[in-house]
Design a protein around this motif. Structure first.
Motif, PDB file in Angstrom:
ATOM      1  N   MET A  12      -3.568   5.775   6.513  1.00 39.22           N
ATOM      2  CA  MET A  12      -3.118   6.628   7.579  1.00 39.22           C
ATOM      3  C   MET A  12      -4.352   7.310   8.143  1.00 39.22           C
ATOM      4  N   VAL A  13      -4.659   7.009   9.392  1.00 40.73           N
ATOM      5  CA  VAL A  13      -5.908   7.472   9.986  1.00 40.73           C
ATOM      6  C   VAL A  13      -5.696   8.729  10.824  1.00 40.73           C
ATOM      7  N   ASP A  14      -6.289   9.821  10.391  1.00 43.52           N
ATOM      8  CA  ASP A  14      -6.477  11.044  11.182  1.00 43.52           C
ATOM      9  C   ASP A  14      -5.223  11.579  11.875  1.00 43.52           C
ATOM     10  N   VAL A  15      -4.117  11.620  11.162  1.00 42.91           N
ATOM     11  CA  VAL A  15      -2.880  12.158  11.739  1.00 42.91           C
ATOM     12  C   VAL A  15      -2.906  13.669  11.504  1.00 42.91           C
ATOM     13  N   GLN A  16      -3.738  14.329  12.318  1.00 38.05           N
ATOM     14  CA  GLN A  16      -4.027  15.746  12.171  1.00 38.05           C
ATOM     15  C   GLN A  16      -3.559  16.521  13.399  1.00 38.05           C
ATOM     16  N   ARG A  17      -3.306  17.801  13.201  1.00 36.53           N
ATOM     17  CA  ARG A  17      -2.759  18.650  14.262  1.00 36.53           C
ATOM     18  C   ARG A  17      -3.594  18.618  15.542  1.00 36.53           C
ATOM     19  N   ASN A  48       5.889   7.631   8.176  1.00 33.02           N
ATOM     20  CA  ASN A  48       6.677   8.033   7.010  1.00 33.02           C
ATOM     21  C   ASN A  48       7.488   6.867   6.453  1.00 33.02           C
ATOM     22  N   ARG A  49       7.989   6.005   7.329  1.00 29.61           N
ATOM     23  CA  ARG A  49       8.723   4.821   6.848  1.00 29.61           C
ATOM     24  C   ARG A  49       7.783   3.876   6.087  1.00 29.61           C
ATOM     25  N   TYR A  50       6.584   3.682   6.625  1.00 27.79           N
ATOM     26  CA  TYR A  50       5.607   2.853   5.915  1.00 27.79           C
ATOM     27  C   TYR A  50       5.242   3.486   4.575  1.00 27.79           C
ATOM     28  N   ILE A  51       4.971   4.788   4.580  1.00 27.60           N
ATOM     29  CA  ILE A  51       4.590   5.486   3.353  1.00 27.60           C
ATOM     30  C   ILE A  51       5.682   5.335   2.300  1.00 27.60           C
ATOM     31  N   THR A  52       6.928   5.534   2.698  1.00 31.67           N
ATOM     32  CA  THR A  52       8.054   5.395   1.774  1.00 31.67           C
ATOM     33  C   THR A  52       8.084   4.003   1.160  1.00 31.67           C
ATOM     34  N   ARG A  53       7.867   2.997   1.984  1.00 29.25           N
ATOM     35  CA  ARG A  53       7.880   1.618   1.491  1.00 29.25           C
ATOM     36  C   ARG A  53       6.723   1.364   0.521  1.00 29.25           C
ATOM     37  N   PHE A  54       5.536   1.845   0.854  1.00 30.93           N
ATOM     38  CA  PHE A  54       4.389   1.623  -0.024  1.00 30.93           C
ATOM     39  C   PHE A  54       4.564   2.349  -1.346  1.00 30.93           C
ATOM     40  N   VAL A  55       5.021   3.593  -1.299  1.00 27.35           N
ATOM     41  CA  VAL A  55       5.240   4.353  -2.531  1.00 27.35           C
ATOM     42  C   VAL A  55       6.290   3.664  -3.400  1.00 27.35           C
ATOM     43  N   ALA A  56       7.359   3.173  -2.792  1.00 27.06           N
ATOM     44  CA  ALA A  56       8.424   2.504  -3.544  1.00 27.06           C
ATOM     45  C   ALA A  56       7.906   1.255  -4.264  1.00 27.06           C
ATOM     46  N   HIS A  57       6.861   0.629  -3.718  1.00 25.34           N
ATOM     47  CA  HIS A  57       6.286  -0.566  -4.335  1.00 25.34           C
ATOM     48  C   HIS A  57       5.075  -0.238  -5.213  1.00 25.34           C
ATOM     49  N   MET A  74       4.543  12.758   5.520  1.00 23.54           N
ATOM     50  CA  MET A  74       4.704  12.697   4.061  1.00 23.54           C
ATOM     51  C   MET A  74       3.344  12.539   3.397  1.00 23.54           C
ATOM     52  N   LEU A  75       3.096  13.354   2.397  1.00 26.33           N
ATOM     53  CA  LEU A  75       1.874  13.245   1.602  1.00 26.33           C
ATOM     54  C   LEU A  75       2.281  13.035   0.143  1.00 26.33           C
ATOM     55  N   PRO A  76       2.370  11.775  -0.282  1.00 23.94           N
ATOM     56  CA  PRO A  76       2.765  11.516  -1.661  1.00 23.94           C
ATOM     57  C   PRO A  76       1.802  12.184  -2.644  1.00 23.94           C
ATOM     58  N   ALA A  77       2.309  12.538  -3.806  1.00 22.30           N
ATOM     59  CA  ALA A  77       1.520  13.259  -4.810  1.00 22.30           C
ATOM     60  C   ALA A  77       0.257  12.501  -5.208  1.00 22.30           C
ATOM     61  N   HIS A  78       0.312  11.173  -5.228  1.00 23.83           N
ATOM     62  CA  HIS A  78      -0.832  10.386  -5.682  1.00 23.83           C
ATOM     63  C   HIS A  78      -1.648   9.798  -4.538  1.00 23.83           C
ATOM     64  N   ILE A 103       1.133  -5.806  13.230  1.00 22.84           N
ATOM     65  CA  ILE A 103       2.390  -5.916  12.504  1.00 22.84           C
ATOM     66  C   ILE A 103       3.225  -4.681  12.825  1.00 22.84           C
ATOM     67  N   VAL A 104       4.534  -4.840  12.788  1.00 23.03           N
ATOM     68  CA  VAL A 104       5.452  -3.702  12.902  1.00 23.03           C
ATOM     69  C   VAL A 104       6.259  -3.637  11.621  1.00 23.03           C
ATOM     70  N   SER A 105       6.895  -2.512  11.385  1.00 22.46           N
ATOM     71  CA  SER A 105       7.526  -2.267  10.082  1.00 22.46           C
ATOM     72  C   SER A 105       8.519  -3.353   9.682  1.00 22.46           C
ATOM     73  N   ASP A 106       9.227  -3.932  10.633  1.00 25.38           N
ATOM     74  CA  ASP A 106      10.183  -4.980  10.299  1.00 25.38           C
ATOM     75  C   ASP A 106       9.504  -6.227   9.730  1.00 25.38           C
ATOM     76  N   GLU A 107       8.241  -6.417  10.040  1.00 29.40           N
ATOM     77  CA  GLU A 107       7.505  -7.601   9.584  1.00 29.40           C
ATOM     78  C   GLU A 107       6.746  -7.376   8.296  1.00 29.40           C
ATOM     79  N   LEU A 108       6.722  -6.174   7.804  1.00 28.83           N
ATOM     80  CA  LEU A 108       5.876  -5.833   6.668  1.00 28.83           C
ATOM     81  C   LEU A 108       6.138  -6.728   5.462  1.00 28.83           C
ATOM     82  N   GLU A 109       7.363  -6.985   5.150  1.00 28.82           N
ATOM     83  CA  GLU A 109       7.676  -7.823   3.989  1.00 28.82           C
ATOM     84  C   GLU A 109       7.151  -9.242   4.141  1.00 28.82           C
TER      85      GLU A 109
END
Length: 185
Positions: A1-6, A27-36, A79-83, A175-181
């Motif tokens: 995630m590049v520079d998503v700053q205020r 956030n959808r991408y982050i959720t998917r990556f964390v889940a995997h 979203m900022l996952p703990a790890h 790529i778009v989120s639908d193609e990630l898999e």
């Protein structure tokens, strides 16, 4: 995630039109990556007040993303996952860095984790996203640009489209989120 700053969001010191629209998509991408169980890395500009890129020092930009300020904070709702790993760049007054790979050791840390592919989204397409993509490719990674999660500064009309074309010409894939898999290994 590049520079998503205020400071890169609409109304920020260097606001990107519709920059805030990338947050729910990322956030959808982050959720998917964390889940995997995959690593998630956030880059950020983390400038000292007298950074060389600022107008007062002869640089091209207004002051932005000064370390420790509200403008340098990540976007509300991101979203900022703990790890998650946070990579600060351009943190010295005398050197600028658009890429998350520029003097950060990121490539080495990713390789040590067995990473072969990187997925890049964020702000701004025509600067930090493009530079991070090019450096990721140069470091030997397969790079996928999250087309639904990038926005351009557009200093000149068409800069975003030119940046996307340059990234593709360098070997990145969109790529778009639908193609990630379906992303190839």
């Amino acid at each position: 995630m590049v520079d998503v700053q205020r400071d890169f969001l609409p109304g920020g010191a260097l606001g990107v039109k519709d920059g805030d629209a990338v947050v729910p998509v990322l956030n959808r991408y982050i959720t998917r990556f964390v889940a995997h169980g995959l690593p998630v890395v956030f880059t950020r500009d983390w400038h000292p007040p007298e950074h060389c890129s600022f107008h007062a020092q002869g640089g091209p930009w207004p002051p932005h993303c000064v370390a420790g300020t509200t403008g340098a904070a990540f976007a509300p709702g991101l979203m900022l996952p703990a790890h998650a790993e946070i990579v600060s760049k351009a943190a010295t007054a005398i050197a600028d860095a658009y890429s998350g790979f520029d003097h950060t050791g990121l490539a080495e840390r990713l390789r040590a984790r067995g990473v072969r592919r990187v997925f890049i989204g964020g702000l701004a397409t025509d600067y930090c996203v493009q530079s991070t993509t090019r450096d990721g490719l140069a470091a030997g990674f397969s790079v996928f640009v999250l087309d639904d999660a990038i926005r351009a500064v557009e200093v000149q009309p068409g800069d975003g489209a030119r940046a996307v074309a340059a990234m593709l010409a360098a070997g990145a894939r969109l790529i778009v989120s639908d193609e990630l898999e379906d992303a190839p290994a």
